[in-house]
Structure formats: C-alpha cells, structure tokens
Design a protein around this motif. Structure first.
Motif, PDB file in Angstrom:
ATOM      1  N   PRO A 183      25.917  46.801  40.589  1.00  0.00           N
ATOM      2  CA  PRO A 183      24.754  47.565  41.276  1.00  0.00           C
ATOM      3  C   PRO A 183      24.615  47.477  42.691  1.00  0.00           C
ATOM      4  N   ALA A 184      25.203  46.454  43.185  1.00  0.00           N
ATOM      5  CA  ALA A 184      24.848  46.065  44.513  1.00  0.00           C
ATOM      6  C   ALA A 184      26.027  46.440  45.371  1.00  0.00           C
ATOM      7  N   GLY A 185      27.299  47.005  44.730  1.00  0.00           N
ATOM      8  CA  GLY A 185      28.554  47.282  45.434  1.00  0.00           C
ATOM      9  C   GLY A 185      29.557  46.382  44.764  1.00  0.00           C
ATOM     10  N   ARG A 186      30.801  47.137  44.587  1.00  0.00           N
ATOM     11  CA  ARG A 186      31.875  46.250  44.172  1.00  0.00           C
ATOM     12  C   ARG A 186      32.660  45.550  45.349  1.00  0.00           C
ATOM     13  N   PRO A 187      32.843  44.241  45.052  1.00  0.00           N
ATOM     14  CA  PRO A 187      33.732  43.602  46.031  1.00  0.00           C
ATOM     15  C   PRO A 187      35.128  44.008  45.870  1.00  0.00           C
ATOM     16  N   ASP A 188      35.779  43.887  47.198  1.00  0.00           N
ATOM     17  CA  ASP A 188      37.212  44.250  47.319  1.00  0.00           C
ATOM     18  C   ASP A 188      38.004  43.361  46.131  1.00  0.00           C
ATOM     19  N   ALA A 189      39.078  43.892  45.309  1.00  0.00           N
ATOM     20  CA  ALA A 189      39.981  43.187  44.603  1.00  0.00           C
ATOM     21  C   ALA A 189      41.285  43.266  45.222  1.00  0.00           C
ATOM     22  N   GLU A 190      41.649  41.955  45.407  1.00  0.00           N
ATOM     23  CA  GLU A 190      42.840  41.799  45.999  1.00  0.00           C
ATOM     24  C   GLU A 190      43.877  41.165  44.886  1.00  0.00           C
ATOM     25  N   ALA A 191      44.952  41.763  44.538  1.00  0.00           N
ATOM     26  CA  ALA A 191      45.691  41.551  43.324  1.00  0.00           C
ATOM     27  C   ALA A 191      46.963  41.288  43.800  1.00  0.00           C
ATOM     28  N   ARG A 192      47.498  40.237  43.277  1.00  0.00           N
ATOM     29  CA  ARG A 192      48.989  39.791  43.735  1.00  0.00           C
ATOM     30  C   ARG A 192      49.756  39.538  42.327  1.00  0.00           C
ATOM     31  N   ILE A 193      50.998  40.174  42.284  1.00  0.00           N
ATOM     32  CA  ILE A 193      51.629  40.291  40.996  1.00  0.00           C
ATOM     33  C   ILE A 193      52.975  39.281  41.343  1.00  0.00           C
ATOM     34  N   THR A 194      53.223  38.465  40.763  1.00  0.00           N
ATOM     35  CA  THR A 194      54.534  37.587  40.928  1.00  0.00           C
ATOM     36  C   THR A 194      55.390  37.755  39.752  1.00  0.00           C
ATOM     37  N   LYS A 195      56.597  37.759  39.833  1.00  0.00           N
ATOM     38  CA  LYS A 195      57.570  37.729  38.823  1.00  0.00           C
ATOM     39  C   LYS A 195      58.445  36.850  38.596  1.00  0.00           C
ATOM     40  N   THR A 196      58.799  35.823  37.714  1.00  0.00           N
ATOM     41  CA  THR A 196      59.607  34.613  37.673  1.00  0.00           C
ATOM     42  C   THR A 196      60.531  34.770  36.370  1.00  0.00           C
ATOM     43  N   GLU A 197      61.277  33.681  36.298  1.00  0.00           N
ATOM     44  CA  GLU A 197      61.995  33.804  34.932  1.00  0.00           C
ATOM     45  C   GLU A 197      60.886  33.336  33.619  1.00  0.00           C
ATOM     46  N   THR A 198      59.893  32.730  34.224  1.00  0.00           N
ATOM     47  CA  THR A 198      59.255  32.022  32.940  1.00  0.00           C
ATOM     48  C   THR A 198      58.030  33.171  32.693  1.00  0.00           C
ATOM     49  N   GLY A 199      57.923  34.165  33.549  1.00  0.00           N
ATOM     50  CA  GLY A 199      56.753  35.166  33.180  1.00  0.00           C
ATOM     51  C   GLY A 199      56.254  35.854  34.546  1.00  0.00           C
ATOM     52  N   THR A 200      55.415  36.925  34.028  1.00  0.00           N
ATOM     53  CA  THR A 200      54.776  37.683  35.343  1.00  0.00           C
ATOM     54  C   THR A 200      53.195  36.964  35.320  1.00  0.00           C
ATOM     55  N   THR A 201      52.946  37.181  36.629  1.00  0.00           N
ATOM     56  CA  THR A 201      51.502  36.539  37.040  1.00  0.00           C
ATOM     57  C   THR A 201      50.741  37.472  37.887  1.00  0.00           C
ATOM     58  N   LEU A 202      49.487  37.770  37.116  1.00  0.00           N
ATOM     59  CA  LEU A 202      48.435  38.516  38.017  1.00  0.00           C
ATOM     60  C   LEU A 202      47.653  37.613  38.632  1.00  0.00           C
ATOM     61  N   THR A 203      47.209  37.526  40.144  1.00  0.00           N
ATOM     62  CA  THR A 203      46.332  36.628  40.620  1.00  0.00           C
ATOM     63  C   THR A 203      45.287  37.331  41.253  1.00  0.00           C
ATOM     64  N   ALA A 204      44.188  37.071  40.773  1.00  0.00           N
ATOM     65  CA  ALA A 204      43.094  37.676  41.596  1.00  0.00           C
ATOM     66  C   ALA A 204      41.978  36.301  42.190  1.00  0.00           C
ATOM     67  N   GLY A 205      42.315  36.120  43.254  1.00  0.00           N
ATOM     68  CA  GLY A 205      41.643  34.672  44.043  1.00  0.00           C
ATOM     69  C   GLY A 205      42.022  33.762  43.225  1.00  0.00           C
ATOM     70  N   SER A 206      40.886  33.003  42.774  1.00  0.00           N
ATOM     71  CA  SER A 206      41.137  31.574  42.008  1.00  0.00           C
ATOM     72  C   SER A 206      41.537  31.724  40.556  1.00  0.00           C
ATOM     73  N   LEU A 207      41.603  33.045  39.955  1.00  0.00           N
ATOM     74  CA  LEU A 207      42.161  33.113  38.714  1.00  0.00           C
ATOM     75  C   LEU A 207      43.506  33.908  38.586  1.00  0.00           C
ATOM     76  N   SER A 208      44.003  33.418  37.480  1.00  0.00           N
ATOM     77  CA  SER A 208      45.485  34.108  37.118  1.00  0.00           C
ATOM     78  C   SER A 208      45.577  34.252  35.959  1.00  0.00           C
ATOM     79  N   ALA A 209      46.347  35.162  35.658  1.00  0.00           N
ATOM     80  CA  ALA A 209      46.749  35.390  34.048  1.00  0.00           C
ATOM     81  C   ALA A 209      48.150  35.729  33.890  1.00  0.00           C
ATOM     82  N   THR A 210      49.009  34.885  33.440  1.00  0.00           N
ATOM     83  CA  THR A 210      50.589  34.745  33.041  1.00  0.00           C
ATOM     84  C   THR A 210      50.908  35.098  32.112  1.00  0.00           C
TER      85      THR A 210
END
Length: 767
Positions: free
Chosen positions: A88-115
């Motif tokens: 409601p006060a505005g949406r912050p910018d979302a910077e997404a970083r996607i990296t792919k290695t042999e072990t998997g694909t990782t999505l990073t949003a600042g301090s949090l990642s999903a692999t």
C-alpha cells in the motif's frame, strides 16, 4: 486438511498427486524469477509425458529478502477476488539474479535465495540466506508440492464434471529440529504452533477455543524467516501435525501463493512484512488513557453513565474515553445508529455536558454491520439494495444475533457511502471513536455479492478488511489522519493499518487472562502494533482478586479498557467499594496513574513500532531476544516496547514465575537488581508486579503524581538511567507523535538534556 493416513498411506477418500521432479526451468513472464514445470511422475521416456498432470511452480523475487512462490495445477482457473491490498505504500524495486551451476539453479533476491537442485529426476528447492554461509531456512523436498481430489477419482474422465469434486493445492515446507512457529493471528491456544492444525477462517468463538476472530495468514519461524500466505480464502495448516517434520499449507482451488521473508531477526521479518501488507496505523496519545464501558447487557441510562464518570473522578481515576456498548440502541433495532431516547433523551447534549464538565474527553459507541429487520434502517438498506443477497434474489437473513438480520454489502459503493453517512450523524452528536464489533460470521454459501466478480469464500475473511477500512477512513476524514481510532474485533492481513483491536470475549478467570496474553502475543507477531483486552474478563463477574490482577495487566497493554458482559466494571461494584489501599479502586488508580507517568516512553515507543511494524504491547520476548532459546517459549510475559518487561500475575496469592534474559535487570518499583539469565519466583501485592527495566536503558517518565495521558512529554519529566552505556538513546516525541529530539549516553554524560523543559530531573537508578 490431512491428505495422508500416517506416513505410508493416502487418506481414505482422497487422491493425491505430487510434483515428483523438476522437468524444465524457464524465466517467468516478469523476468524476475524462474518457472518450474513439475510432472507428477518421473519422466524417464517421452511416453511418460502423456496422460500426466503437472504443477507449475513460479518462484520470483518480490524485493530484498522476499521471494514469492506460486503453485498452480490448472492455469485456466478463473482468478476471482478479492485480493489482499499489497504494497500500500509502494512496491520496492526487486533485483533478481539467476545463476546456474552443475549443482542447481539459484534465484537471489537480496539477502534471500532459492536453489533448485540440478540432480536429474529430483524435486528439491532450498530457501537459504544469500551470504557465503548460505544458512538453510526451509526446504521443499520430495512429495512436498501437489494437489488432491476428494472424493478420490480413479479415471481422468471423471474430472469432466468437477461440481461434486473438491480440488486442493498444497505445499509442505520442512520444519527444522527445535524450530518453533508463531503468529497466524490472535490465537489463544499454545504459543508455539508446532503440533497444531490451524484453520484460517474468522469466527466468533471466544477465547477458549481453536477458533479466532483475527486470522492472519502470516507466521514467523524461530529459524529466521516468515511466511505470508497470499489469499484471504480458507487456509488449512498442518504444522507438524500430519508429518512431524513439515508444515503443510492447503487451499481448496487450483493455486496457492505465498511469500517467504528472510530476517534473520524477527524485527527484520516484521519490518518486511509491513512493507508487504502495510505498516500499522498511528493512534493519538489520548487513546492510551483508560477507556470505561457501560458493559454489554447491563442496565444503564444517562444517570448511570453520569454516576460512573463522577464516581471515577471522585476516586481520582482519570477516564479518557467513555464507551456506550450495545444497549445505547433500542432492543431489536441493532444497529440502527440511533440512541434509545427512552434511556438517553438528549444524547448530543449529554455528550457535550460530559466533555464540558471535564470528566471525560472522548466518547465511543458500539456498532456493527448487521441490521435487525425491526429497525427502520433495515427497510431503507433493503429497498436500496445495500444488503447481501441469496442467489435467488432474497436478502440474506438469519436470526443469529439479531432477529431477521441482514448484512451490509460493502462491495456496493453506494452501500459504503450510506454506511458512512450513518456514522457521520454520530460524529455530529459528538462521537469520537467507533467500536466495530462483529464481521466474523459472514456467510459463504448461497450468497450473491453486489460485486459479482468476488468469490464468497474469499469474501468471508476479507470482509473484516473492507469493513474496518471504511470506518477508519471515515474517522480520519472527520477528525484527521492521526486522530482516528476504532476498536475492532475481527481482522485479516492488512488490518493492522486500521488500529486498534481488542481480544474478544474472554471469561473472568485467570485461565482466560492467560489465554488473552497468548492471543495478544500471537497477534503482535502477526504485524499488529496495538492491542487491548477486556479488563476483568468479559463473561461473568470477576472476584476482586482477578479484577485487580487484570487491571495491572491491562494497564500495561498498549490500550486499556474496562468492559464486561452482564456486570459493571467500575471498581466499587466489584468489591463493595473497599476503600483500603488494597481495594479495587485504589488498585485501578495506581495503575492508571503509572501508565500516565509512562506516557513519554510509551508514546515514543509507539512511533518506533509503527515504523518497524512491531507490536508495542504485547511484544513477544523473542522479538527482543531472538538468540535466547527460552525467549521463544515464553507465553506468560511480554515486553512493553523494547525496554520494559512485564509478567502478569495469575495466582490469587500473588505468586508469579518469570524469566529474565541475560544482563542486570532493575525492578521498576524497588530498584532491586537481578542478574539474568534465569527463572525467578516472587510474590506481589496488588500494587506491583514484575516490571523490570532492561539494562542499557534511558527512560523518560512524567513527573511524580502525573495523572494525565496527554501532556508535554518533554516538560517536568524525570530521566532515569538503568545501566546505560555509551550509545544508549531515548527518542523524545511530543503528544502528537512528532520527534522533538533525542537523549544519548556519552560516557557518563547524558547528551540532549537541554531539550527538556520546566523542572525536569535526572536520576541514575542503576550503574
């Protein structure tokens, strides 16, 4: 809902399909994440892709430290509203970083990642911190995402007709060893939700059941993350109660979306949650004073009200707000917004006289969105189409609560305008605040809303949001942005923006007082800053000792209201007007005066709570001491702001056990210092309880003998230092909540004292 019978078998009458592997990973349409195509069996050959269901899992960066996850079975299902009002006060910018290695694909949003694991034919998604340590928070493992049918189907052709088949979507995140789960609204059962089944469905069930008035689809984990479930519909959670090591979330439908929020501290989690669903609204300083109610079914008229207020004044117990509960209205005519003229012949004049005499400053009345058919407003609202209807066109009515009662349809803009007009007539009579009772029992079957695009199942919980938002904004329009106060019972995610709420109908027992503490703690961990409780309990007549113990607890909540059901809560009616220092009147006077003295601290902390999305009181100990494992278990004590520890007393003889975290804690009343960490047992009279000041605190109090709630919080004050070290601070605010300066410890000197006025004093209590 449980879909399995133990660990090995599927529940009777249920068919379950699980995402068995991640077959393909592609960018999402927003380019902020990844979309996973997940078949419900392992694909070993091309032929395995036929006659097969899949789950689409969209994982996207929302903003720094926050990632959304949406599981979908059939994409073509209609997306019906209503939806939560996010950002409601505005949406912050979302910077997404996607990296792919042999072990998997990782999505990073600042301090949090999903692999996403890169192993063939595996389903494994780990949510972890983005730093080099990569601390795991929770994981979606095998058989953790899927859908279910009931009754169980045996042939895909049966799904040609879904009218009698229920479809559920679910996810299961792992629960770590020793992990505890908290929040999910105002829940009166165990503080730690692990082992419980929780249904997020607003209902009027009192405080002694697993039902809740305020179901908030957000929980906070002791492992450094929170989860917000982004749907107002019925959500069922099995929190270590189907599989002991998993938390299952399920909804009836084709989609389930949730956000995982990284802290790692509870403060950071709640702050980010407030960005997502809205920061708590501000409340005026006068609202922190004592509220006095007529009680519910008691007999009262103008003479009774006057006797209550003059009696309180004679006993030197200041009342800031007087509340007229239900029977200010004529019986069978609730809620028609009209004073019962037999009992109150001149309401506007009476209110004016009460304020002019100085025995009360503000007046509140009870309302709700239900209209009994005996009232004139029912006929008016019915004729204009302002009431919820059945599918056959009849007005939806039942005799639950009010005879032939109808429900205002707030999806109709004209009904909203009409309802606000009714409120404005009350404002014209001198009403300053509104108690928005009810709003939980909203039907979802055989109903047709004015807005035909909404789903009745989603409207059930969401009604609380639009109802309280409407009233809150009407108060703001009349009295100003920071002067609006309502007293709400029902809530859903986002209602923290419309303060304040109270804990519903509790019994007049020590057990119910403990239930209320747990409810307030859980709601505070759901993003609500301000909360109150019916002092003395609502149901029944409290014996004097319970009343006095509850007074001590209630005056150290953010807001304090005396309210009951069929008995008054003015103190002299509780103990036959015991005039001793241990009587109810003296006890109420002591605690009301103490809260007045604490106002420079309380109102300063209120502003910090609003900024951070934090509870002012009741604040769970784990917010302030997240690294202390014991703090996550404490459900009989709380923090008032960041520096005062409060332990209510539940025993008639005054015995109380409480826990002090590490460091030297100072008894506010005696100055005695106890070094934590550890458990302690004390015995107290009615004028004290364990109220301890945290080490490294600068505390500003009103002058000795201060009885007002609203005054100059920087003039004639007392500054106390409790083991204050270099860098300790106290923010100074005026009685409008504006920052006017800061006190700061520099060595052995307190900087900023020149900002204080009048006869202000400084005392080093502990060093």
């Amino acid at each position: 809902m449980k879909f399995r019978d133990g660990q090995w078998l599927v529940a009777e009458g249920v068919r379950v399909e699980y995402a068995e592997e991640v077959y393909r990973i592609t960018p999402t349409a927003s380019n902020k994440g990844i979309s996973l195509l997940c078949p419900t069996r392992k694909v070993m050959t091309r032929g395995d892709t036929l006659n097969l269901g899949t789950v689409s899992l969209d994982i996207e960066a929302a903003f720094d430290g926050v990632i959304s996850i949406e599981a979908t079975h059939w994409q073509g299902a209609v997306r019906r509203g209503p939806d939560f009002d996010l950002f409601p006060a505005g949406r912050p910018d979302a910077e997404a970083r996607i990296t792919k290695t042999e072990t998997g694909t990782t999505l990073t949003a600042g301090s949090l990642s999903a692999t996403v694991s890169g192993k063939p034919h595996e389903f494994n998604i780990t949510f972890h911190s983005s730093d080099k340590n990569g601390k795991p928070l929770t994981t979606l493992l095998n058989r953790s995402v899927g859908y279910a049918y009931t009754p169980a189907t045996s042939n895909p052709k049966q799904l040609a007709d879904m009218r009698n088949i229920k479809h559920y979507t679910f996810t299961q995140t792992t629960l770590g060893v020793g992990e505890s789960i908290h929040g999910l609204g105002e829940r009166f059962g165990p503080f730690n939700k692990v082992g419980q089944k929780v249904e997020l469905w607003n209902d009027d069930g009192g405080t002694s059941s697993d039902q809740a008035y305020k179901n908030i689809s957000f929980y906070l984990s002791s492992r450094g993350y929170g989860v917000f479930i982004d749907t107002p519909e019925r959500v069922e959670l099995e929190i270590g109660s189907e599989r002991c090591c998993r938390l299952q979330t399920s909804v009836e439908g084709q989609r389930l979306k949730w956000y995982i929020i990284h802290g790692p501290s509870p403060r950071e989690i709640l702050s980010k949650y407030s960005i997502l669903t809205g920061a708590p609204g501000g409340v005026p300083s006068w609202s922190f004073g004592l509220w006095l109610s007529t009680s519910f079914t008691t007999s009262y008229d103008e003479k009774t009200v006057n006797s209550f207020l003059t009696g309180m004044k004679a006993r030197d117990i200041p009342v800031e707000v007087f509340h007229f509960d239900c029977f200010w209205l004529k019986a069978f005519q609730w809620c028609d917004f009209e004073f019962d003229r037999e009992m109150f012949p001149d309401p506007k004049g009476q209110i004016s006289r009460l304020k002019a005499d100085g025995i009360v400053k503000k007046v509140c009345v009870w309302t709700n969105p239900y209209l009994g058919q005996a009232s004139a407003v029912f006929a008016e609202a019915a004729a204009k189409g302002y009431l919820l209807k059945r599918k056959n066109g009849d007005i939806f009515q039942w005799d639950l609560w009010q005879t032939g009662m109808g429900i205002v349809d707030f999806t109709n803009p004209d009904a909203c305008a009409w309802f606000v007009g009714c409120l404005e007539k009350l404002f014209d009579q001198g009403i300053d605040s509104i108690k928005t009772d009810f709003g939980e029992r909203i039907p979802f079957e055989d109903v047709q809303w004015f807005d035909t695009s909404v789903d009745p199942g989603r409207m059930h919980n969401f009604y609380a949001f639009i109802y309280n938002k409407l009233v809150y904004e009407a108060l703001q329009k009349r009295y100003g942005k920071n002067e609006a106060v309502l007293f709400a019972r029902t809530a859903t995610a986002g209602n923290q923006r419309f303060p304040l709420t109270w804990g519903g109908d509790c019994e007049s027992t020590p057990e119910a007082m403990a239930e209320s503490v747990r409810g307030g703690l859980s709601l505070g961990l759901s993003g609500f800053a301000f909360w109150s409780v019916d002092i003395g309990g609502f149901e029944g007549s409290p014996p004097p000792w319970i009343y006095k113990r509850w007074v001590a607890f209630g005056l150290l909540c953010s807001h304090s209201r005396l309210h009951g059901s069929n008995s008054y809560r003015v103190p002299w009616t509780v103990d036959d007007d015991d005039k001793t220092e241990e009587g109810c009147s003296a006890t109420l006077r002591k605690w009301t005066h103490l809260k007045a003295r604490l106002m420079p601290y309380i109102f300063s902390q209120a502003q910090e709570s609003i900024k951070g999305g934090l509870p002012l009181s009741l604040r769970a100990m784990c917010i302030e001491f997240p690294d202390d494992p014991t703090a996550w278990t404490l459900d009989r004590q709380f923090m008032l702001g960041d520096s005062l520890l409060v332990a209510p007393i539940f025993e008639e003889d005054g015995t109380v056990q409480f826990y002090l975290p590490q460091g030297p804690w100072t008894n506010f009343f005696s100055g005695e210092v106890i070094v934590g960490s550890g458990w302690h047992t004390q015995t107290h009279g009615f004028g004290t309880l364990p109220l301890f000041v945290r080490p490294n605190t600068l505390l500003v109090l009103g002058k000795e003998g201060e009885t007002r709630t609203v005054y100059d919080y920087t003039s004639d004050v007392e500054v106390r230092s409790y083991f204050a070290e270099d860098g300790a601070t106290m923010n100074l605010v005026d009685n409008q909540g504006n920052s006017v300066g800061k006190l700061e410890m520099k060595g052995s000197e307190i900087l900023g004292l020149e900002q204080l006025k009048g006869n202000s004093t400084v005392a080093v209590i502990s060093k």
